[in-house]
Design a protein around this motif. Structure first.
Motif, PDB file in Angstrom:
ATOM      1  N   GLU A  82       0.830  -1.212   0.000  1.00  0.00           N
ATOM      2  CA  GLU A  82       0.000   0.000   0.000  1.00  0.00           C
ATOM      3  C   GLU A  82       0.866   1.264   0.000  1.00  0.00           C
ATOM      4  OE1 GLU A  82      -3.180  -0.247  -0.683  1.00  0.00           O
ATOM      5  OE2 GLU A  82      -2.917  -2.416  -0.619  1.00  0.00           O
ATOM      6  N   HIS A  85       1.938   1.932  -3.513  1.00  0.00           N
ATOM      7  CA  HIS A  85       0.933   2.634  -4.320  1.00  0.00           C
ATOM      8  C   HIS A  85       1.034   4.142  -4.093  1.00  0.00           C
ATOM      9  CE1 HIS A  85      -1.367  -0.479  -6.291  1.00  0.00           C
ATOM     10  NE2 HIS A  85      -1.549  -1.145  -5.157  1.00  0.00           N
ATOM     11  N   HIS A  90      -0.095   6.193  -7.507  1.00  0.00           N
ATOM     12  CA  HIS A  90      -1.283   5.492  -7.981  1.00  0.00           C
ATOM     13  C   HIS A  90      -2.509   6.033  -7.268  1.00  0.00           C
ATOM     14  CE1 HIS A  90       1.248   1.706  -9.135  1.00  0.00           C
ATOM     15  NE2 HIS A  90       1.501   2.749  -9.901  1.00  0.00           N
ATOM     16  N   LYS A 124      -0.270  -1.515 -12.486  1.00  0.00           N
ATOM     17  CA  LYS A 124      -0.107  -0.814 -11.208  1.00  0.00           C
ATOM     18  C   LYS A 124       0.097  -1.787 -10.047  1.00  0.00           C
ATOM     19  CE  LYS A 124      -2.475   3.451 -12.344  1.00  0.00           C
ATOM     20  NZ  LYS A 124      -3.552   4.368 -12.009  1.00  0.00           N
ATOM     21  N   GLU A 125      -0.624  -2.886 -10.047  1.00  0.00           N
ATOM     22  CA  GLU A 125      -0.470  -3.859  -8.969  1.00  0.00           C
ATOM     23  C   GLU A 125       0.903  -4.533  -9.026  1.00  0.00           C
ATOM     24  OE1 GLU A 125      -2.357  -4.408  -6.259  1.00  0.00           O
ATOM     25  OE2 GLU A 125      -3.568  -2.741  -6.975  1.00  0.00           O
ATOM     26  N   ALA A 128       3.457  -1.985  -7.829  1.00  0.00           N
ATOM     27  CA  ALA A 128       3.391  -1.810  -6.375  1.00  0.00           C
ATOM     28  C   ALA A 128       4.041  -2.983  -5.652  1.00  0.00           C
ATOM     29  CB  ALA A 128       1.947  -1.625  -5.924  1.00  0.00           C
TER      30      ALA A 128
END
Length: 154
Positions: A82, A85, A90, A124-125, A128
């Motif tokens: 997290e 991100h 993000h 994005k995942e 991250a």
């Protein structure tokens, strides 16, 4: 770090060096975002329940809620993902629309973020998780062992 950046650029922009503590990382994220960061364990929720962690904004703060795990390193990875991100910029996708009938008391941008989390194979995942891995390695490499890490993860 307000706009989306690459993993290597994000690491450089943190300006923390090759190793750092969890506290130093949290401080750098708070400074870069200009917001307080609260990290809260969800008692009674485990990664097996389908929720590992979620980041959202509340009352001017960033909040990360994370599930419990038998492994401290696993919990750390939930939070670092997290944080990644945030570091990568993000932000919430303003184009997606989630009907308020599902969760009427939760702001629309938070609903969008919570309900999008099923697709873990997005760019994005993957970014991250890659950055979270780099952050974990830097924390493990740190010679300073006393930090908020122990407060958060036991």
């Amino acid at each position: 770090m307000n706009s989306e950046v690459s993993v290597s650029t994000a690491l450089d922009q943190l300006a923390l060096g090759e190793t750092f503590t969890f506290d130093e990382l949290v401080g750098a994220v708070q400074r870069s975002r200009g917001r307080r960061l609260r990290i809260v364990e969800l008692v009674g929720v485990t990664g097996r329940d389908g929720l590992c962690a979620v980041w959202f904004e509340a009352g001017g703060d960033d909040v990360i809620l994370h599930a419990q795990s038998d492994s401290v390193l696993h919990e750390q990875q939930f939070v670092l993902h997290e944080l990644a991100h945030m570091i990568l910029g993000h932000e919430v996708d303003e184009d997606s629309d989630v009907p308020d009938i599902l969760l009427p008391d939760i702001p629309p941008e938070t609903r969008r973020r919570l309900l999008r989390r099923q697709d873990l194979n997005t760019v994005k995942e993957v970014q991250a998780e890659t950055l979270a891995d780099h952050l974990a390695a830097a924390i493990r490499g740190s010679t300073m062992h006393r930090s908020r890490y122990l407060e958060v993860f036991g």
